[in-house]
Design an enzyme around this catalytic site. Sequence first.
Site, short mmCIF file in Angstrom:
data_model
loop_
_atom_site.label_atom_id
_atom_site.label_comp_id
_atom_site.label_asym_id
_atom_site.label_seq_id
_atom_site.Cartn_x
_atom_site.Cartn_y
_atom_site.Cartn_z
N LEU A 86 -33.46 14.28 -7.64
CA LEU A 86 -33.29 14.71 -6.26
C LEU A 86 -33.05 16.21 -6.29
CD1 LEU A 86 -30.86 11.97 -4.89
CD2 LEU A 86 -33.30 12.18 -4.42
N ASP A 87 -33.58 16.92 -5.31
CA ASP A 87 -33.34 18.37 -5.22
C ASP A 87 -31.84 18.65 -5.16
OD1 ASP A 87 -36.05 18.84 -5.16
OD2 ASP A 87 -36.14 19.13 -2.99
N ARG A 88 -31.46 19.83 -5.52
CA ARG A 88 -30.05 20.22 -5.52
C ARG A 88 -29.40 19.96 -4.17
NH1 ARG A 88 -27.04 25.93 -5.11
NH2 ARG A 88 -27.80 25.56 -3.00
#
Length: 168
Positions: A86-88
């Site tokens: 998952l993106d930051r």
Amino acid sequence: VLVPHLAVLVPHLAVLVPHLAVAPVTGASLPTATWRALHVDGALLVVDKGAGLLTVPGIGEAKADCLLSRLADAGHPEVGHAAHRLDRDTSGVLALGRTPAAHRSLCVQFQERRASKRYEALVLGWPAEDVGEVDLPIGKVRRPGGAARMRVAGGAAGAEQARAGGST
């Protein structure tokens, strides 16, 4: 390891990291970002990753702090790789293999698109319908001093289409 549903929850383990003495580098994990274990068994660790936490390390020492490093620090050094990320700035659930065979199985499931994903969003206003699909491009909007936010790309016309429930 087949993960058709991630509905089985175990008691939550919330993990906080102390504040860093200096402000983090742009794109690095935020010191206040958290994660919690949702399910742990011999093959699988399912975690709820909070926004602001990298899933895997970035390039350079300043971006070494991530979910995988925090898992190792919390007693899960066997989880050295992530089958998906998952993106930051995105919060959500990740399934992580605790054995090489479990990791491989998860990788194959994601590669062959046998693992399903569901995304939910907070919206401004009320949708015209109770159920629907928004099929529009999204992009990050960065605010000074704040976290990035995702929004419909394309300006006012794209936002109007999203409100109307239209697709492109």
